[in-house]
Every structure is written in structure tokens, then in C-alpha cells.
Design an enzyme around this catalytic site. Structure first.
Site, short mmCIF file in Angstrom:
data_model
loop_
_atom_site.label_atom_id
_atom_site.label_comp_id
_atom_site.label_asym_id
_atom_site.label_seq_id
_atom_site.Cartn_x
_atom_site.Cartn_y
_atom_site.Cartn_z
N VAL A 14 0.83 -1.22 0.00
CA VAL A 14 0.00 0.00 0.00
C VAL A 14 0.86 1.27 0.00
O VAL A 14 0.61 2.21 -0.77
CB VAL A 14 -0.97 -0.01 1.21
CG1 VAL A 14 -1.79 1.26 1.25
CG2 VAL A 14 -1.87 -1.24 1.15
N GLU A 129 -9.85 6.27 4.92
CA GLU A 129 -10.62 5.66 3.82
C GLU A 129 -10.01 4.32 3.39
O GLU A 129 -10.72 3.35 3.08
CB GLU A 129 -10.64 6.62 2.62
CG GLU A 129 -11.37 6.11 1.40
CD GLU A 129 -12.87 5.97 1.63
OE1 GLU A 129 -13.54 6.99 1.73
OE2 GLU A 129 -13.36 4.82 1.69
N GLY A 134 -10.48 -1.14 0.43
CA GLY A 134 -9.47 -0.66 -0.53
C GLY A 134 -9.87 0.58 -1.28
O GLY A 134 -10.11 1.64 -0.70
N LYS A 205 -13.22 -4.26 9.62
CA LYS A 205 -13.82 -3.30 8.69
C LYS A 205 -15.30 -3.06 9.04
O LYS A 205 -15.77 -1.93 9.01
CB LYS A 205 -13.71 -3.83 7.24
CG LYS A 205 -12.27 -3.88 6.73
CD LYS A 205 -12.20 -4.63 5.40
CE LYS A 205 -10.78 -4.80 4.89
NZ LYS A 205 -10.68 -5.79 3.81
N GLY A 302 -4.94 -4.37 -2.93
CA GLY A 302 -3.95 -4.16 -3.98
C GLY A 302 -3.31 -2.79 -3.87
O GLY A 302 -3.85 -1.87 -3.24
N1 HSE Z 1 -6.45 -9.02 2.86
C1 HSE Z 1 -7.41 -8.01 2.59
C2 HSE Z 1 -8.43 -8.59 1.62
C3 HSE Z 1 -6.74 -6.79 2.00
O1 HSE Z 1 -8.22 -9.71 1.13
O2 HSE Z 1 -9.45 -7.96 1.35
C4 HSE Z 1 -7.37 -5.49 2.33
O3 HSE Z 1 -7.82 -5.37 3.65
#
Ligand code: HSE
Length: 425
Positions: A14, A129, A134, A205, A302
């Protein structure tokens, strides 16, 4: 033109993606955003990695103190991950009055109150954010797009790794192990894949997103969590035959009895828009009282998608004179007066193995009836070796009623319960 100095902590996937976006697009942002975003320094212990990205030698800081004491740096981007150095460095930056932009969901989920207190005290910004879904601008949507609404429900595929695994198992008949290996090779999985496959990543999340959606702090400890490690190809195939697709869903609801937050593998009808979200793509489906249903879809992981969210936060912070903070009471234990629902309502899929003999179905029905569990549909597969498989879907039922029926079926040896999965009807 206003020049804004940036420091990036950690140049992994990132941090590296954010560096590329900032340097490749510097002129574009000068033209379109009227701001000159300049990466003044980076903190990265792997010097070669920083040099390979094109970071000038004299921009590589030796420690966090160089960065927090640099008057030319006003925004610090935290891409270290974890809650050790990341927390310490973010607090140090905020303490020095620097705005912090982070992609770290575990950090924000567990320490949002501490970080925000420090940010407010020093008139610094705190933006996150990139911590959720992502490149999909779900946090900006909740704060600045649908804030006129009371959000009643949120349902999302918010982990790319598990969606990739379930897609491969569904479409190609891949085994769980092979699909996980592929997801790791493609760089979707966290360093420790249990964060993905056990549902921790999605639960962090969901805790953040539901706090914003329901304007109440929803701690991680209140999120019911079940991962995908127990999912079998047989369940996926049986669900498909009944018209359902299996997804790891994060569900948040504001109900009259309280807030309901859960992450678990869930069958959704094949016609539901979330059933078409495949591979490492993510999507969040929101319901607001004025807007109705809204769905956001995109890449949840990503370098460039997550970097996109980081840089959008940087641009927001660099072009606004007032910072925007949480829209919920973000203090330690703010949730103590809030009701959370643990005995939630859902439909269920059950796969049972029974003896293929007279009276078994009557006994099954009797147990379900006594536990107040009502069946919508049921299929019995042809018997092998005197045993038969029964797959059934229930009406909406309380979680505890289903658990009680399962315990009774097993203790009375009427059926072996092979799988219990929830269904979003
Ligand atoms: N490992 C996480 C996913 C990446 O697969 O969504 C972003 O949090």
C-alpha cells in the site's frame, strides 16, 4: 500554489502504491486540485525497496523523530500495519500536529478513540478511507454522500481473499487449500492468512463501517465472526442446486432491538447483486431511509486501488481548512449504553446425515417443530451404505433456536449435522 509535504511510513504494497500514485500524478494534482503534493520523506527499513521505487536517497529518513520534527511535513501516511509501531508513530505524528492518513483497519478499529483524541487536541486530521474496502470510497460515501439518511442495513463482501477463494471453489471446483494458495500468490491475502479466512479482517472493517453508518461506536468485540475454513465444496454445490451462492458477508443492521453486526459465510440468492461479485472484488450494499438501496463495487485490495484511497484522503486533507472527524461518540467505552443483538434472525441451510430408515423424517420434523424452526425446502439425496444426506433451508429463525435444534438432533442421534450456514433470503 499551496505546497504540502508528505511522509510515508512503510513502503510495502500500500505504501509503495501510494508513493507511485503521488509521484506519477504530481502535475495532474497541481492542475486539477490546485495543490502541490510533495513526498518529502519515507520511513522504510528495506533501503533497497525504497531505492527501487525511485525514492531519492536523501528522502529516506532514519527514524520517526526526523519525520515528526520536520516542519516541511504536514501529512504522515501510516502503511506499516499492525498495532505496535504503527500506533506509536501515528500518535507521535498527531502529537506533533501532523495529519495522519492510514490504511490500518486494526489500528483504527481498536484505537480510534485514542487517535482521534490526539488529533483533535492538536488540530490535526485523521483519515482512514483506505482501511476499509481498498479503493471503494465507502467511508467518504457514509460521511459525505448518504449522511442525510438513517442507514438501516449494510451488507457487504469486504474481504477480497475470501471472495477469491469462494469464487474459485464455486466456479472451478477448486479445493479450499489450492484457492488459498492462489490468493496468496496474487498478493491479496494478509501476511497471516488467518486474518482473512477466519473473518478478522472483515470484522475490523465492519466495526468501522457500522460505527459510521449507525453513529454509534461498534467495537470489534461485538461483531459475531465465523470464517470460511469449515466451508466444503459439497455445501457450495448443494447451495448452487437450490439457487444460492456462498459469500463471506459482513452484515450490519439497526433493528428495534439494537444493533446487529456479524461476519459469516452466507448463501445469497443467485439473483442478488452481491452474488455476481466475484474474484477479489468487493461490494457494499447500503439501505438508507431516503435514498433506498445503494451499492458500491470495486477492488478492495492491492497497491493502486488502496493507494487511490490513501491519495484521495491526502488531497481532501490538503484542500480543506477544517478537518472532519467521526460522526459517532468516539471515546473509550462509548458503546456501554448501546444494545447489541446476539440472538439474531436469519434463515439457515443445514446438511445432515441420517440413517435411511422409516420414521427418521418424522423425528427430524418433531425436533425442528419443538425448537420453533420451520422448514422452507428440503432435498433428500439417494442413500449410500444405508445413510442418506438431507439438505434443508429454514424460514427466518433465531440463531439460538437453530443451535438448540442442532444440539437435540445430535444428542438424540437422529442426525449428524454436517454443516450449518446462514442464508440471506
Ligand atoms: N487481505 C485483505 C483482503 C486486503 O483480502 O481484502 C485489504 O484489507
Amino acid at each position: 500554489m499551496k505546497r504540502v509535504g508528505i511522509a510515508i511510513l512503510g513502503l510495502g504494497v500500500v505504501g509503495g502504491g501510494s508513493y507511485r500514485i503521488l509521484t506519477d500524478n504530481r502535475d495532474f494534482y497541481r492542475r486539477t486540485q490546485d495543490v502541490d503534493l510533495c513526498v518529502e520523506s519515507v520511513l522504510e527499513c528495506d533501503r533497497e525497496r525504497a531505492l527501487a521505487l525511485g525514492v531519492p536517497e536523501d528522502c529516506i529518513a532514519s527514524n520517526i523523530f526526523e519525520i515528526v520534527s520536520d516542519p516541511d511535513v504536514s501529512i504522515v501516511v501510516e502503511c506499516i500495519g499492525g498495532i505496535g509501531a504503527a500506533r506509536e508513530f501515528a500518535l507521535a505524528a498527531l502529537h506533533a500536529g501532523k495529519t495522519v492518513v492510514t490504511s490500518n483497519k486494526e489500528l483504527f478499529c481498536k484505537f480510534s478513540h485514542e487517535l482521534e483524541k490526539e488529533a483533535r487536541r492538536n488540530n490535526a486530521g485523521l483519515y482512514f478511507e483506505a482501511s476499509c474496502v481498498g479503493g471503494v470510497p465507502i467511508i467518504r460515501t457514509l460521511l459525505d454522500g448518504v449522511q442525510s439518511n438513517r442507514i438501516s442495513a449494510m451488507m457487504g463482501i469486504i474481504n477480497g481473499t475470501t471472495n477469491y477463494i469462494l469464487t474459485k471453489m464455486t466456479q472451478d471446483g477448486a479445493s479450499y487449500e489450492d484457492a488459498l494458495r492462489e490468493a496468496q500468490e496474487l498478493g491479496y491475502a494478509e501476511c497471516d492468512p488467518s486474518a482473512d479466512v477466519e473473518g478478522f479482517d472483515a470484522a475490523y472493517k465492519l466495526s468501522i463501517l457500522s460505527s459510521l453508518a449507525f453513529h454509534t461506536k461498534v467495537p470489534f468485540s461485538k461483531v459475531f465472526r465465523e470464517g470460511i475454513t469449515g466451508v466444503s465444496k459439497e455445501d457450495i454445490a448443494d447451495g448452487e442446486a437450490l439457487g444460492y451462492r456462498l459469500k463471506l458477508l459482513a452484515i450490519g443492521k439497526q433493528t428495534p432491538s439494537g444493533i446487529e453486526v456479524r461476519v459469516h459465510p452466507t448463501f445469497v440468492r443467485k439473483e442478488h447483486p452481491l452474488a455476481a461479485v466475484n474474484d477479489s472484488f468487493n461490494a457494499v450494499y447500503l439501505t438508507g431511509d431516503s435514498v433506498g438501496d445503494v451499492m458500491l463495487y470495486g477492488r478492495g485490495a492491492g497497491a493502486l486501488p488502496t493507494g487511490s484511497a490513501i491519495v484521495s484522503d491526502i488531497i481532501y486533507a490538503a484542500t480543506h481548512s477544517e478537518h472532519k472527524y467521526s460522526t459517532f461518540r468516539n471515546t473509550a467505552n462509548a458503546e456501554k449504553d448501546v444494545k447489541f443483538v446476539s440472538d439474531f434472525l436469519s434463515a439457515y441451510y443445514l446438511r445432515l446425515t441420517v440413517q435411511d430408515k422409516t420414521g427418521v423424517l418424522a423425528k427430524l420434523s418433531s425436533v425442528f417443530g419443538k425448537c420453533n424452526v420451520s422448514i422452507v425446502e428440503m432435498i433428500q439425496k439417494s442413500a449410500v451404505g444405508g445413510k442418506s444426506t438431507i439438505v434443508l433451508i429454514t424460514h427466518e429463525t433465531h440463531e439460538l433456536a437453530v443451535r438448540s435444534a442442532v444440539a437435540k438432533l445430535e444428542s438424540s442421534e437422529i442426525a449428524k449435522v454436517e454443516s450449518v450456514l446462514r442464508v440471506a433470503l
